[in-house]
Design an enzyme around this catalytic site. Structure first.
Site, PDB file in Angstrom:
ATOM      1  N   GLN A   1      -9.242   2.362  -0.268  1.00 31.23           N
ATOM      2  CA  GLN A   1      -9.157   2.664  -1.702  1.00 31.23           C
ATOM      3  C   GLN A   1     -10.193   3.711  -2.091  1.00 31.23           C
ATOM      4  OE1 GLN A   1      -9.167  -1.098  -3.769  1.00 31.23           O
ATOM      5  NE2 GLN A   1      -7.174  -1.669  -2.934  1.00 31.23           N
TER       6      GLN A   1
ATOM      7  N   ARG B   1      -2.880 -14.103  -1.967  1.00 30.46           N
ATOM      8  CA  ARG B   1      -3.055 -14.322  -0.519  1.00 30.46           C
ATOM      9  C   ARG B   1      -3.586 -15.723  -0.223  1.00 30.46           C
ATOM     10  NH1 ARG B   1      -0.855 -10.027   1.211  1.00 30.46           N
ATOM     11  NH2 ARG B   1      -1.326  -8.003   0.293  1.00 30.46           N
TER      12      ARG B   1
ATOM     13  N   ASP C   1      -6.826  -8.096   4.721  1.00 32.53           N
ATOM     14  CA  ASP C   1      -6.032  -8.934   3.811  1.00 32.53           C
ATOM     15  C   ASP C   1      -5.432 -10.153   4.513  1.00 32.53           C
ATOM     16  OD1 ASP C   1      -6.603  -7.164   1.782  1.00 32.53           O
ATOM     17  OD2 ASP C   1      -4.705  -6.084   1.937  1.00 32.53           O
TER      18      ASP C   1
ATOM     19  N   SER D   1       0.836  -1.214   0.000  1.00 25.63           N
ATOM     20  CA  SER D   1       0.000   0.000   0.000  1.00 25.63           C
ATOM     21  C   SER D   1       0.864   1.256   0.000  1.00 25.63           C
ATOM     22  CB  SER D   1      -0.896   0.020   1.242  1.00 25.63           C
ATOM     23  OG  SER D   1      -1.803  -1.043   1.200  1.00 25.63           O
TER      24      SER D   1
ATOM     25  N   ARG E   1     -12.972 -14.307  -1.246  1.00 25.94           N
ATOM     26  CA  ARG E   1     -12.130 -15.049  -0.286  1.00 25.94           C
ATOM     27  C   ARG E   1     -12.937 -15.830   0.747  1.00 25.94           C
ATOM     28  NH1 ARG E   1      -7.311 -10.527   0.042  1.00 25.94           N
ATOM     29  NH2 ARG E   1      -6.305 -11.163  -1.908  1.00 25.94           N
TER      30      ARG E   1
ATOM     31  N   GLY F   1      -6.123  -3.665  -7.739  1.00 25.79           N
ATOM     32  CA  GLY F   1      -7.256  -2.826  -7.346  1.00 25.79           C
ATOM     33  C   GLY F   1      -6.790  -1.491  -6.791  1.00 25.79           C
TER      34      GLY F   1
ATOM     35  N   LYS G   1     -12.455  -9.096  -3.126  1.00 25.91           N
ATOM     36  CA  LYS G   1     -10.985  -9.018  -3.246  1.00 25.91           C
ATOM     37  C   LYS G   1     -10.569  -9.723  -4.545  1.00 25.91           C
ATOM     38  CE  LYS G   1     -10.588  -6.627   0.426  1.00 25.91           C
ATOM     39  NZ  LYS G   1     -10.256  -5.206   0.291  1.00 25.91           N
TER      40      LYS G   1
ATOM     41  N   ARG H   1       1.492   4.284  -3.020  1.00 23.47           N
ATOM     42  CA  ARG H   1       1.238   5.695  -2.721  1.00 23.47           C
ATOM     43  C   ARG H   1       2.491   6.544  -2.917  1.00 23.47           C
ATOM     44  NH1 ARG H   1      -2.434   2.498  -0.410  1.00 23.47           N
ATOM     45  NH2 ARG H   1      -4.406   3.316   0.398  1.00 23.47           N
TER      46      ARG H   1
ATOM     47  N   SER I   1     -13.232   1.543   3.358  1.00 25.16           N
ATOM     48  CA  SER I   1     -12.285   1.145   2.307  1.00 25.16           C
ATOM     49  C   SER I   1     -11.272   2.257   2.082  1.00 25.16           C
ATOM     50  CB  SER I   1     -13.040   0.869   0.999  1.00 25.16           C
ATOM     51  OG  SER I   1     -12.142   0.918  -0.091  1.00 25.16           O
TER      52      SER I   1
HETATM   53  C1  S3P Z   1      -5.607  -1.329   0.085  1.00 25.32           C
HETATM   54  C2  S3P Z   1      -6.811  -1.328   0.742  1.00 25.32           C
HETATM   55  C3  S3P Z   1      -7.598  -2.530   1.017  1.00 25.32           C
HETATM   56  C4  S3P Z   1      -6.782  -3.794   0.837  1.00 25.32           C
HETATM   57  C5  S3P Z   1      -5.947  -3.762  -0.408  1.00 25.32           C
HETATM   58  C6  S3P Z   1      -4.979  -2.578  -0.373  1.00 25.32           C
HETATM   59  C7  S3P Z   1      -4.917  -0.051  -0.144  1.00 25.32           C
HETATM   60  O1  S3P Z   1      -8.692  -2.560   0.131  1.00 25.32           O
HETATM   61  O2  S3P Z   1      -7.621  -4.929   0.828  1.00 25.32           O
HETATM   62  O3  S3P Z   1      -5.194  -4.950  -0.532  1.00 25.32           O
HETATM   63  O4  S3P Z   1      -3.699  -0.053  -0.417  1.00 25.32           O
HETATM   64  O5  S3P Z   1      -5.576   0.986  -0.024  1.00 25.32           O
HETATM   65  P1  S3P Z   1     -10.037  -1.736   0.447  1.00 25.32           P
HETATM   66  O6  S3P Z   1      -9.640  -0.330   0.607  1.00 25.32           O
HETATM   67  O7  S3P Z   1     -10.945  -1.893  -0.717  1.00 25.32           O
HETATM   68  O8  S3P Z   1     -10.589  -2.344   1.693  1.00 25.32           O
END
Ligand code: S3P
Length: 432
Positions: free
Chosen positions: A169, A393, A320, A23, A351, A94, A347, A27, A167
């Site tokens: 994201q 995973r 995760d 993550s 899962r 994602g 995911k 970023r 979330s």
């Molecule tokens: C992530 C946020 C999570 C996580 C993903 C990475 C991120 O997803 O499951 O592997 O880096 O912001 P969600 O924000 O959809 O929960």
């Protein structure tokens, strides 16, 4: 396609430096690309997902040097990206898709994002809705709420968004679009999800504040921004990758493992709370904070695990890690209940389904539910053919299960670990 055979282990021993946090690596490249000046990233995760992020920004004219010891991102400033020639390939990621969408909304050119079959079937409505509310023009090319996504120039204004899901994201997509708004942007989520975007935006000079509400909701608020400024980022080890070796260290008798420099940001460290609640000892040593991100070495001492309940606000901080927690629960004594985790269904695979399928193949007693699963811990797993469904995973969680199972397990499409932990199999072999 590759298949990995794994038999029972008599103990894993050694010191592991898990790769950089996925993550935070994403970023760092994203903010570095739209900042002024150079961002130097050390311990960057060179996994397929983060390489997809690098590929997208290179296509938009950002010079990114991959050196032996660091990544150098020569930022273009908030408004310096160039129109890409062709589609931006987000692979299996994602995080790339949802976060970059926020940035692309603020550009004066059109772009199209597309990924692999799994990515292109994941829900994008959750970012399309708030981004459109901000004035962005985002469309699902096939009209099914999934990628490919087409993003056209639009005038972005700040909004307050009440997100229905916790979330990071979604929150990040809105905040990153908010960089291009001329008024304040804020997001409230039902529970606090990982806060790496907020911490890094602050580190790059944005005026961002974060607040917790008494009922557990969390708000992040971003003031209008003129520019971000490049920084040095030392990425901590990924706790999501460390979790496999922590779980192995706890479930394989005779193990002695020390994990170095693991990120322990409280919005990510729910796995350590669960270990403790299951009766395990994971000791934090050499605790430090850099760039707002906490980190520590983790010493893992094997012991008896017992069942637990995992729910509520804890879920976003370990989402995760649930596949490997489910494996630990099957090796523990007593019942483990996981609830409030319907996000598992969207995911890289569903899962709830893929964990259930593989735990059952190994002889465990598991009941899937609408928002989680119930696992009757009784140990005694049997080696089995494990279908990873190309989900990194799932492959790694069941590698851990195989280490304490009787007989050999075969993990199908084991190369999918490249997404987040390319050296996983080598590291496992080295520790055995
Ligand atoms: C992530 C946020 C999570 C996580 C993903 C990475 C991120 O997803 O499951 O592997 O880096 O912001 P969600 O924000 O959809 O929960």
């Amino acid at each position: 396609m590759s298949v990995k055979n794994i038999g029972r282990s008599s103990g894993l021993k050694g010191t592991v430096c898990v790769p950089g946090d996925k993550s935070i690596s994403h970023r760092a490249v994203m903010l570095g690309s739209i900042a002024l000046g150079t961002t130097e990233i050390t311990n960057f995760l060179e996994g397929a997902d983060c390489l997809a992020t690098i590929g997208c920004f290179r296509k938009m004219g950002v010079e990114i040097e991959q050196r032996q010891e660091c990544i150098l991102v020569h930022g273009k400033g908030l408004r310096g990206l160039r129109p890409p020639a062709g589609i931006l390939d987000v692979g299996n990621s994602g995080t790339t898709t949802r976060l970059i969408s926020g940035i692309l909304c603020g550009q004066d050119f059109t772009s199209v994002l597309s990924g692999d079959a799994s990515l292109n079937s994941r829900p994008m409505g959750r970012i399309i809705t708030p981004l459109r509310n901000m004035g962005a023009s985002v469309t699902s090319v096939n009209g099914n709420g999934c990628a490919p996504l087409k993003i056209e120039p639009g005038r972005i204004h700040g909004i307050h968004y009440e997100s229905p899901v916790a979330s990071a994201q979604v929150k990040s997509a809105v905040l990153l679009a908010g960089l291009y708004a001329d008024n304040t942007t804020s997001v409230t989520e039902p529970s606090l999800s990982r806060n790496h975007t907020e911490l890094m935006l602050q580190n790059f000079g944005a005026a961002l504040s974060a607040a917790m509400h008494p009922d557990g909701r969390a708000t992040a608020e971003l003031a209008p921004c003129t520019e971000l400024y490049g920084r040095q980022i030392h990425v901590p080890g990924d706790i999501s990758s460390a979790a496999y070796f922590i779980a192995a260290g706890l479930t394989v008798p005779g193990s002695e493992l020390l994990l170095k420099n693991v990120g322990t940001n409280f919005t990510r460290a729910g796995f350590l709370t669960v270990c403790q609640n299951m009766g395990a000892r994971v000791t934090r040593l050499n605790e430090t904070v850099q760039g707002g991100e906490a980190r520590a070495d983790l010493l893992v001492t094997p012991g008896r695990l017992h069942g637990t309940v995992i729910e509520g606000d804890l879920i976003p901080s370990l989402i995760d890690e649930i596949p490997v927690i489910a494996v630990m629960a099957a090796c523990a004594e007593g019942t483990t209940v996981i609830r409030d985790a319907a996000e598992l269904k969207v995911k890289e695979t569903d899962r709830i389904a893929t964990v259930t399928e593989n735990l059952r193949a190994m002889g465990a007693c598991v009941t899937p539910t609408e928002d989680g699963m119930i696992i009757e811990g009784r140990g005694g797993l049997k080696g089995a053919f494990i279908e990873s469904h190309m989900d990194h995973r799932i492959a790694m969680a069941f590698a851990v299960a195989a280490l304490s199972a009787e007989g050999e397990s075969r993990i199908n499409n084991s190369q999918c670990v490249d997404v987040s932990y390319p050296a996983f199999w080598e590291t496992l072999d080295m520790l055995r």
